[in-house]
Enzyme design. Structure first.
Site, PDB file in Angstrom:
ATOM      1  N   GLY A 163     -11.555  24.685 -60.715  1.00 43.85           N
ATOM      2  CA  GLY A 163     -11.187  24.762 -62.125  1.00 43.85           C
ATOM      3  C   GLY A 163     -11.439  26.125 -62.737  1.00 43.85           C
ATOM      4  CB  SER A 164     -14.156  27.370 -64.929  1.00 42.85           C
ATOM      5  OG  SER A 164     -15.247  27.121 -64.060  1.00 42.85           O
ATOM      6  NE  ARG A 210     -11.353  19.915 -67.190  1.00 44.97           N
ATOM      7  CZ  ARG A 210     -11.045  18.652 -66.889  1.00 44.97           C
ATOM      8  NH1 ARG A 210     -10.541  17.868 -67.821  1.00 44.97           N
ATOM      9  NH2 ARG A 210     -11.237  18.195 -65.664  1.00 44.97           N
ATOM     10  N   GLY A 247     -17.961  22.081 -59.293  1.00 50.78           N
ATOM     11  CA  GLY A 247     -19.089  22.986 -59.125  1.00 50.78           C
ATOM     12  C   GLY A 247     -19.155  23.712 -57.803  1.00 50.78           C
ATOM     13  CD  GLU A 278      -6.620  18.054 -61.350  1.00 49.23           C
ATOM     14  OE1 GLU A 278      -7.275  17.477 -62.242  1.00 49.23           O
ATOM     15  OE2 GLU A 278      -6.862  17.922 -60.140  1.00 49.23           O
ATOM     16  CB  THR A 280      -8.833  13.926 -66.852  1.00 50.42           C
ATOM     17  OG1 THR A 280      -9.378  15.149 -66.349  1.00 50.42           O
ATOM     18  CG2 THR A 280      -9.925  13.216 -67.640  1.00 50.42           C
ATOM     19  CE  LYS A 305     -12.100  14.707 -59.195  1.00 51.12           C
ATOM     20  NZ  LYS A 305     -11.322  14.679 -60.446  1.00 51.12           N
TER      21      LYS A 305
END
Length: 203
Positions: free
Chosen positions: A178-179, A16, A158, A39, A68, A128
């Site tokens: 993600g992060s 992202r 998370g 992604e 998204t 998901k």
């Protein structure tokens, strides 16, 4: 099928905020460390350009797609950019149907049994659970007892590498990260450090 691309880490990398200029370098670092599914969320800068660059630069055994995805029209754009995977945060009939019609893997986000079975009726076989951290492993365990055996669930949202084991034991087939792998503006060396830490946590 997304199962063929999860690799030994069982991870979908969520990039992202990535830009087209850095996409190939970041993707290559992740690939070299075992990530085989990437992604780019469509709320990133010029996401279709990033998807195209990732697809051009990464080997064929890496699945590249969009996250998204909220509109049917976006599915066509992802396919035209070379994307092979559509990931959604919700169960949206038109997006799931369009993805299947375009020959793309689709990974719809769901929270409840009703949403899961609706997505399955539309043709989805991979789901998901999102956001997984707020529902917890007991939620997934209960769902796994009623979902068809051929349906696989990825846990996204998370969850860190140190939690993969307990989630896998509760029925998670893979994970969206993600992060913990990439934040907008991360350098190649930062991403390499992050993926190395995840590999170490899984060993």
């Amino acid at each position: 099928m997304i199962d063929d691309y999860l690799g030994e880490l069982r991870v979908v990398a969520i990039l992202r905020g990535i830009t087209p200029e850095e996409a190939a370098d970041i993707g290559t670092v992740l690939y070299n460390h075992g990530v085989r599914c990437v992604e780019v969320p469509l709320n990133s800068p010029q996401p279709l350009d990033s998807i195209a660059r990732l697809r051009e630069s990464l080997p064929s055994d890496c699945l590249v797609g969009a996250g998204t995805v909220l509109r049917e029209a976006d599915v066509r754009s992802v396919a035209q950019a070379g994307g092979q995977l559509v990931v959604t945060p919700n169960v949206y009939s038109e997006v799931i149907t369009a993805s299947i019609e375009h020959g793309l893997d689709v990974l719809p986000g769901f929270a409840t049994a009703s949403e899961a079975f609706h997505a399955i009726r539309l043709g989805a076989t991979r789901l998901k659970l999102f956001p997984a951290s707020t529902y917890g492993v007991a939620h997934l365990q209960a769902l796994a007892a009623v979902l068809p055996a051929q349906v696989r669930v990825l846990a996204v949202g998370g969850i860190g590498a140190e939690q993969f084991k307990v989630w896998a034991e509760s029925g998670a087939h893979g994970f969206g990260v993600g992060s913990e792998l990439y934040r907008a503006g991360d350098t190649v060396s930062q991403v390499e450090s992050k993926i190395s830490a995840i590999r170490s946590a899984l060993q």
